[in-house]
Enzyme design. Structure first.
Site, PDB file in Angstrom:
ATOM      1  N   GLY A 165       0.692  -1.314  -0.127  1.00 14.18           N
ATOM      2  CA  GLY A 165       0.119   0.072  -0.085  1.00 14.18           C
ATOM      3  C   GLY A 165       0.921   1.217  -0.107  1.00 14.18           C
ATOM      4  O   GLY A 165       0.488   2.215   0.706  1.00 14.18           O
ATOM      5  N   ALA A 166       1.893   1.150  -0.831  1.00 18.02           N
ATOM      6  CA  ALA A 166       3.162   2.205  -0.678  1.00 18.02           C
ATOM      7  C   ALA A 166       2.612   3.561  -1.152  1.00 18.02           C
ATOM      8  O   ALA A 166       3.233   4.642  -0.942  1.00 18.02           O
ATOM      9  CB  ALA A 166       4.461   1.750  -1.096  1.00 18.02           C
ATOM     10  N   ARG A 175     -18.649  -4.362   9.341  1.00 24.05           N
ATOM     11  CA  ARG A 175     -17.076  -4.966   9.920  1.00 24.05           C
ATOM     12  C   ARG A 175     -17.059  -6.373   9.312  1.00 24.05           C
ATOM     13  O   ARG A 175     -15.728  -6.671   8.615  1.00 24.05           O
ATOM     14  CB  ARG A 175     -17.189  -4.754  11.317  1.00 24.05           C
ATOM     15  CG  ARG A 175     -15.639  -4.807  11.852  1.00 24.05           C
ATOM     16  CD  ARG A 175     -15.634  -4.629  13.225  1.00 24.05           C
ATOM     17  NE  ARG A 175     -14.261  -4.825  13.899  1.00 24.05           N
ATOM     18  CZ  ARG A 175     -13.226  -4.184  13.691  1.00 24.05           C
ATOM     19  NH1 ARG A 175     -13.305  -2.866  13.160  1.00 24.05           N
ATOM     20  NH2 ARG A 175     -12.125  -4.475  14.221  1.00 24.05           N
ATOM     21  N   ASP A 179      -2.256   3.663  19.149  1.00 23.12           N
ATOM     22  CA  ASP A 179      -3.155   3.678  20.256  1.00 23.12           C
ATOM     23  C   ASP A 179      -2.162   3.938  21.388  1.00 23.12           C
ATOM     24  O   ASP A 179      -2.290   4.891  22.327  1.00 23.12           O
ATOM     25  CB  ASP A 179      -3.933   2.593  20.421  1.00 23.12           C
ATOM     26  CG  ASP A 179      -4.495   2.196  19.122  1.00 23.12           C
ATOM     27  OD1 ASP A 179      -5.277   2.884  18.772  1.00 23.12           O
ATOM     28  OD2 ASP A 179      -3.936   0.962  18.597  1.00 23.12           O
ATOM     29  N   HIS A 231      -6.781  -3.610  17.858  1.00 21.27           N
ATOM     30  CA  HIS A 231      -6.712  -2.306  17.537  1.00 21.27           C
ATOM     31  C   HIS A 231      -8.033  -1.942  16.981  1.00 21.27           C
ATOM     32  O   HIS A 231      -8.475  -2.066  15.785  1.00 21.27           O
ATOM     33  CB  HIS A 231      -5.702  -2.083  16.452  1.00 21.27           C
ATOM     34  CG  HIS A 231      -5.778  -0.849  15.404  1.00 21.27           C
ATOM     35  ND1 HIS A 231      -5.507   0.505  16.330  1.00 21.27           N
ATOM     36  CD2 HIS A 231      -6.086  -0.562  14.431  1.00 21.27           C
ATOM     37  CE1 HIS A 231      -5.550   1.296  15.510  1.00 21.27           C
ATOM     38  NE2 HIS A 231      -6.167   0.962  14.172  1.00 21.27           N
TER      39      HIS A 231
HETATM   40  P1  NAX Z   1      -5.312   4.485   1.569  1.00 18.18           P
HETATM   41  O1  NAX Z   1      -6.490   3.880   0.751  1.00 18.18           O
HETATM   42  O2  NAX Z   1      -4.622   5.823   1.265  1.00 18.18           O
HETATM   43  O3  NAX Z   1      -3.885   3.420   1.008  1.00 18.18           O
HETATM   44  C1  NAX Z   1      -3.963   2.198   1.133  1.00 18.18           C
HETATM   45  C2  NAX Z   1      -3.151   1.826  -0.108  1.00 18.18           C
HETATM   46  O4  NAX Z   1      -3.353   0.152  -0.010  1.00 18.18           O
HETATM   47  C3  NAX Z   1      -3.795   1.989  -1.723  1.00 18.18           C
HETATM   48  O5  NAX Z   1      -2.862   2.796  -2.255  1.00 18.18           O
HETATM   49  C4  NAX Z   1      -4.181   0.945  -2.111  1.00 18.18           C
HETATM   50  O6  NAX Z   1      -4.063   1.010  -3.716  1.00 18.18           O
HETATM   51  C5  NAX Z   1      -3.238  -0.154  -1.553  1.00 18.18           C
HETATM   52  N1  NAX Z   1      -3.574  -1.419  -1.503  1.00 18.18           N
HETATM   53  C6  NAX Z   1      -4.925  -2.089  -1.452  1.00 18.18           C
HETATM   54  N2  NAX Z   1      -4.938  -3.224  -1.586  1.00 18.18           N
HETATM   55  C7  NAX Z   1      -3.587  -3.586  -1.694  1.00 18.18           C
HETATM   56  C8  NAX Z   1      -3.224  -4.839  -2.107  1.00 18.18           C
HETATM   57  N3  NAX Z   1      -3.495  -6.058  -2.006  1.00 18.18           N
HETATM   58  N4  NAX Z   1      -1.598  -5.070  -2.139  1.00 18.18           N
HETATM   59  C9  NAX Z   1      -0.793  -3.868  -1.901  1.00 18.18           C
HETATM   60  N5  NAX Z   1      -1.621  -2.647  -1.711  1.00 18.18           N
HETATM   61  C10 NAX Z   1      -2.755  -2.573  -1.735  1.00 18.18           C
HETATM   62  O7  NAX Z   1      -5.101   4.155   3.102  1.00 18.18           O
HETATM   63  P2  NAX Z   1      -4.214   4.595   4.369  1.00 18.18           P
HETATM   64  O8  NAX Z   1      -4.744   5.653   4.840  1.00 18.18           O
HETATM   65  O9  NAX Z   1      -2.921   4.494   3.902  1.00 18.18           O
HETATM   66  O10 NAX Z   1      -4.431   3.539   5.491  1.00 18.18           O
HETATM   67  C11 NAX Z   1      -3.969   1.977   5.047  1.00 18.18           C
HETATM   68  C12 NAX Z   1      -4.533   0.967   6.169  1.00 18.18           C
HETATM   69  O11 NAX Z   1      -4.202   1.536   7.464  1.00 18.18           O
HETATM   70  C13 NAX Z   1      -6.111   1.263   6.427  1.00 18.18           C
HETATM   71  O12 NAX Z   1      -6.602  -0.251   6.294  1.00 18.18           O
HETATM   72  C14 NAX Z   1      -6.444   1.782   7.591  1.00 18.18           C
HETATM   73  O13 NAX Z   1      -7.665   1.512   8.158  1.00 18.18           O
HETATM   74  C15 NAX Z   1      -5.344   1.355   8.428  1.00 18.18           C
HETATM   75  N6  NAX Z   1      -4.955   2.462   9.564  1.00 18.18           N
HETATM   76  C16 NAX Z   1      -4.421   1.511  10.683  1.00 18.18           C
HETATM   77  C17 NAX Z   1      -4.015   2.225  11.894  1.00 18.18           C
HETATM   78  C18 NAX Z   1      -3.483   1.336  12.827  1.00 18.18           C
HETATM   79  O14 NAX Z   1      -3.316   2.026  13.964  1.00 18.18           O
HETATM   80  N7  NAX Z   1      -3.172  -0.069  12.779  1.00 18.18           N
HETATM   81  C19 NAX Z   1      -4.148   3.533  12.093  1.00 18.18           C
HETATM   82  C20 NAX Z   1      -4.426   4.281  10.525  1.00 18.18           C
HETATM   83  C21 NAX Z   1      -5.211   3.616   9.709  1.00 18.18           C
HETATM   84  O15 NAX Z   1      -6.561   3.898   9.734  1.00 18.18           O
END
Ligand code: NAX
Length: 327
Positions: free
Chosen positions: A11-12, A98, A159, A187
């Site tokens: 997801g870079a 969910r 968190d 989380h």
């Molecule tokens: P974005 O939607 O901006 O970016 C996610 C990226 O992942 C996109 O560029 C997408 O193309 C890519 N992607 C999707 N499926 C993929 C796959 N199979 N292989 C490789 N890349 C893939 O989301 P972003 O704001 O960057 O958040 C990413 C994730 O972090 C989300 O699931 C979000 O809910 C989670 N979070 C987790 C947190 C934590 O504390 N654990 C906090 C922040 C965030 O909410």
């Protein structure tokens, strides 16, 4: 200079990725003597954006960035990776429950678990950020039978950082005065941010704060709901703070916790403190030489126990919802 460490980031090209990879390239994970190779995974529609990010990485001229690999193939992304930061996930869209989110992420983390199993370095360590992080981590771990399960972790560091800052502000003390903060469980909004075993200036935090009601009625729900509060204010979910937390998670796992202190990560549940088997559970952990152990001997109150039981129950329900993806 040491040999470069390979760091895979999924997801870079996303929001967190954009805040994360420049810091990795700058040396924030392993220090100023340690080069890195970034192995960046995206899905095909985002490869154009990823190329733009790679142009910017070049334009930063980071001395520690030995190579940047861009790919939409998990086998390439995890090739010899010592650290795999699984950030990309299916976002929750309108009307999605969910349960739907859990099953939409199943295939992603099955594929990535298998690719890690087949390709990652023998010292592979994995951090799952993409939500639902604990259960995505469980799926990946289940699909990587040759990787020691304890190498799979889910990020609760954001968190933890939120809780630590809130306690410092409440006590009117610098952040560094606050130690021994724990996030228990998932989380998610059921997590239990624990102030009762935290310390401020090496003293138990609760008497320093002197307001148990504030801890129970304000601190706990505020930390639990902080992600939603950021979305409401910013119109977008936490990105820079999530990337920073991911950096901190790896830094602490790599360099260890300080004497007397601990950190929190989601790890394969150990049964400690009555937690159920077979889920990824966040505990207080001491870490050294790349290994961790759950802090034992904490005296849990009825309040602590019921909060831990609630988050454990949610994790069991999540596990049941993804049973098809577990082997
Ligand atoms: P974005 O939607 O901006 O970016 C996610 C990226 O992942 C996109 O560029 C997408 O193309 C890519 N992607 C999707 N499926 C993929 C796959 N199979 N292989 C490789 N890349 C893939 O989301 P972003 O704001 O960057 O958040 C990413 C994730 O972090 C989300 O699931 C979000 O809910 C989670 N979070 C987790 C947190 C934590 O504390 N654990 C906090 C922040 C965030 O909410």
């Amino acid at each position: 200079m040491n040999d470069p460490i390979r760091v895979a980031v999924t997801g870079a090209a996303g929001n967190i990725g954009y805040a994360l990879i420049f810091r990795i390239a700058n040396g924030d994970l392993f220090g100023p003597e340690q080069p890195v190779i970034l192995q960046l995974l995206e899905i095909p529609p985002a490869m154009g954006a990823l190329e733009g990010v790679a142009m910017e990485l070049d334009d930063c001229a980071f001395p520690l960035l030995a190579q940047t690999i861009l790919t939409d193939q998990p086998d390439v992304a995890f090739d010899r990776a010592s650290w795999s930061l699984l950030v990309g996930a299916r976002p929750r869209t309108a009307g999605m429950e969910r349960k739907d989110l859990l099953s939409a992420n199943g295939p992603i983390f099955v594929t990535q678990g298998r690719a890690i199993n087949a390709n990652a370095a023998p010292d592979a360590r994995i951090v799952v950020v993409g939500n639902p992080a604990n259960t995505n981590c469980l799926i990946a771990m289940n699909n990587a039978p040759d990787v020691p399960p304890g190498r799979f972790t889910a990020m609760t560091r954001l968190d933890y950082n939120r809780a630590r800052t809130m306690l410092a502000h409440k006590a009117g003390r610098p952040l560094t005065a606050v130690t021994n903060v724990t996030i228990w469980g998932n989380h998610s909004a059921t997590q239990y941010p624990d102030a009762f075993h935290a310390q401020i200036d090496a003293q138990p935090a609760a008497p320093v704060i002197g307001d148990d009601n504030w801890i129970k009625e304000t601190f706990v729900p505020t930390v639990q709901q902080r992600g939603a509060a950021v979305i409401a204010a910013r119109g977008a979910s936490s990105a820079a703070s999530a990337a920073n937390a991911c950096i901190n998670h790896v830094q602490t796992w790599y360099a260890g916790t300080s004497a007397g202190d601990w950190a929190s990560m989601g790890i394969p549940s150990t049964g400690a403190y009555g937690t159920p088997a077979g889920v990824i559970f966040s505990y207080p952990l001491t870490i050294g030489d790349g290994d961790y152990s759950v802090v034992d001997g904490l005296d849990l109150s009825e309040f602590d126990r019921s909060a831990i039981a609630a988050t454990a129950q949610e994790l069991l329900e999540e596990r049941d919802a993804v049973a098809d993806w577990l082997v």
